[in-house]
Write a protein that holds these residues in place. Structure first.
Motif, PDB file in Angstrom:
ATOM      1  N   VAL A 129      -4.540  10.530  -2.291  1.00 22.86           N
ATOM      2  CA  VAL A 129      -3.558   9.694  -1.754  1.00 22.86           C
ATOM      3  C   VAL A 129      -3.016   8.600  -2.720  1.00 22.86           C
ATOM      4  O   VAL A 129      -3.646   8.127  -3.691  1.00 22.86           O
ATOM      5  CB  VAL A 129      -4.378   8.861  -0.601  1.00 22.86           C
ATOM      6  N   ASN A 130      -1.677   8.569  -2.732  1.00 20.82           N
ATOM      7  CA  ASN A 130      -0.999   7.592  -3.335  1.00 20.82           C
ATOM      8  C   ASN A 130      -0.149   6.729  -2.759  1.00 20.82           C
ATOM      9  O   ASN A 130       0.273   6.911  -1.652  1.00 20.82           O
ATOM     10  CB  ASN A 130       0.015   8.492  -4.283  1.00 20.82           C
ATOM     11  N   VAL A 131      -0.260   5.545  -3.085  1.00 16.78           N
ATOM     12  CA  VAL A 131       0.535   4.392  -2.376  1.00 16.78           C
ATOM     13  C   VAL A 131       1.495   3.750  -3.375  1.00 16.78           C
ATOM     14  O   VAL A 131       1.088   3.293  -4.594  1.00 16.78           O
ATOM     15  CB  VAL A 131      -0.321   3.258  -2.020  1.00 16.78           C
ATOM     16  N   ASN A 132       2.673   3.788  -3.069  1.00 13.58           N
ATOM     17  CA  ASN A 132       3.618   3.575  -3.899  1.00 13.58           C
ATOM     18  C   ASN A 132       3.660   3.987  -5.360  1.00 13.58           C
ATOM     19  O   ASN A 132       3.954   3.571  -6.328  1.00 13.58           O
ATOM     20  CB  ASN A 132       3.904   1.999  -4.105  1.00 13.58           C
ATOM     21  N   GLY A 133       3.260   5.241  -5.279  1.00 10.75           N
ATOM     22  CA  GLY A 133       3.243   6.211  -6.591  1.00 10.75           C
ATOM     23  C   GLY A 133       1.846   6.121  -7.339  1.00 10.75           C
ATOM     24  O   GLY A 133       1.863   6.717  -8.419  1.00 10.75           O
ATOM     25  N   LYS A 134       1.146   5.346  -7.102  1.00  3.59           N
ATOM     26  CA  LYS A 134      -0.360   4.938  -7.708  1.00  3.59           C
ATOM     27  C   LYS A 134      -1.459   5.601  -6.660  1.00  3.59           C
ATOM     28  O   LYS A 134      -1.505   5.462  -5.469  1.00  3.59           O
ATOM     29  CB  LYS A 134      -0.566   3.400  -7.770  1.00  3.59           C
ATOM     30  N   ASN A 135      -2.449   6.123  -7.531  1.00  2.00           N
ATOM     31  CA  ASN A 135      -3.470   6.824  -6.940  1.00  2.00           C
ATOM     32  C   ASN A 135      -4.418   5.733  -6.202  1.00  2.00           C
ATOM     33  O   ASN A 135      -4.600   4.757  -7.028  1.00  2.00           O
ATOM     34  CB  ASN A 135      -4.244   7.774  -7.821  1.00  2.00           C
ATOM     35  N   ILE A 136      -5.204   5.571  -5.142  1.00  2.00           N
ATOM     36  CA  ILE A 136      -5.720   4.607  -4.558  1.00  2.00           C
ATOM     37  C   ILE A 136      -6.985   5.400  -4.131  1.00  2.00           C
ATOM     38  O   ILE A 136      -6.977   6.476  -3.339  1.00  2.00           O
ATOM     39  CB  ILE A 136      -5.193   4.066  -3.355  1.00  2.00           C
ATOM     40  N   LYS A 137      -8.392   4.696  -4.531  1.00  2.00           N
ATOM     41  CA  LYS A 137      -9.454   5.132  -4.222  1.00  2.00           C
ATOM     42  C   LYS A 137     -10.321   4.390  -3.323  1.00  2.00           C
ATOM     43  O   LYS A 137     -11.435   4.895  -2.997  1.00  2.00           O
ATOM     44  CB  LYS A 137     -10.339   5.096  -5.918  1.00  2.00           C
ATOM     45  N   SER A 138      -9.827   3.372  -2.888  1.00  2.00           N
ATOM     46  CA  SER A 138     -10.470   2.547  -1.813  1.00  2.00           C
ATOM     47  C   SER A 138     -10.018   2.741  -0.485  1.00  2.00           C
ATOM     48  O   SER A 138      -8.877   2.557   0.054  1.00  2.00           O
ATOM     49  CB  SER A 138     -10.473   1.221  -1.968  1.00  2.00           C
ATOM     50  N   LYS A 139     -10.633   3.355   0.626  1.00  2.00           N
ATOM     51  CA  LYS A 139     -10.354   3.600   2.069  1.00  2.00           C
ATOM     52  C   LYS A 139      -9.892   2.344   2.871  1.00  2.00           C
ATOM     53  O   LYS A 139      -9.112   2.311   3.460  1.00  2.00           O
ATOM     54  CB  LYS A 139     -11.602   4.218   2.466  1.00  2.00           C
TER      55      LYS A 139
END
Length: 137
Positions: free
Chosen positions: A46-56
């Motif tokens: 999952v990316n948010v604004n092109g950055k990978n996010i690891k926290s649900k």
């Protein structure tokens, strides 16, 4: 102590809940379950604004673009057969979420705004008085 029962607090509580990344993926119908949403996040899909996010529990802000990076082999087969897309479309008939804009072709969605309590459907009655008592706030 905050007062969850006043209208401003209701908006804040619902906004906080609905802006969580895992909840957003589920609400946008990009995943079928909350478990699948959390698994996608923990597996770096999952990316948010092109950055990978690891926290649900990451909180989204209006304008954030969320995209699933990789489709599983089952999801690819479903998209090819259009079964997943038709299932999602069928499940969305008559349901419009004003705070989410989804593009199923790119498996992405935009968090448009913090929703109001009456804009979000829950499969149960939300009783903020009980929440206040449970969390002692």
């Amino acid at each position: 102590k905050s007062n969850l029962l006043n209208s401003k607090s209701k908006l804040s509580f619902i906004s906080l809940l609905e802006s969580r990344l895992d909840i957003f993926l589920y609400r946008a119908n990009l995943v079928r379950t909350l478990h699948e949403a959390r698994q996608a996040i923990s597996h770096n899909k999952v990316n948010v604004n092109g950055k990978n996010i690891k926290s649900k529990g990451s909180l989204l802000s209006p304008g954030d673009v969320v995209q699933l990076n990789v489709l599983s082999s089952n999801q690819i087969a479903s998209v090819k057969n259009n079964t997943y897309n038709s299932t999602v479309k069928d499940s969305l008939k008559g349901l419009f979420l004003k705070h989410i804009q989804v593009d199923f072709r790119t498996r992405s969605a935009v968090f448009l705004a913090y929703p109001k309590i009456d804009e979000v459907l829950y499969p149960f009655n939300v009783n903020l008085k009980n929440v206040k008592e449970f969390y002692n706030i």
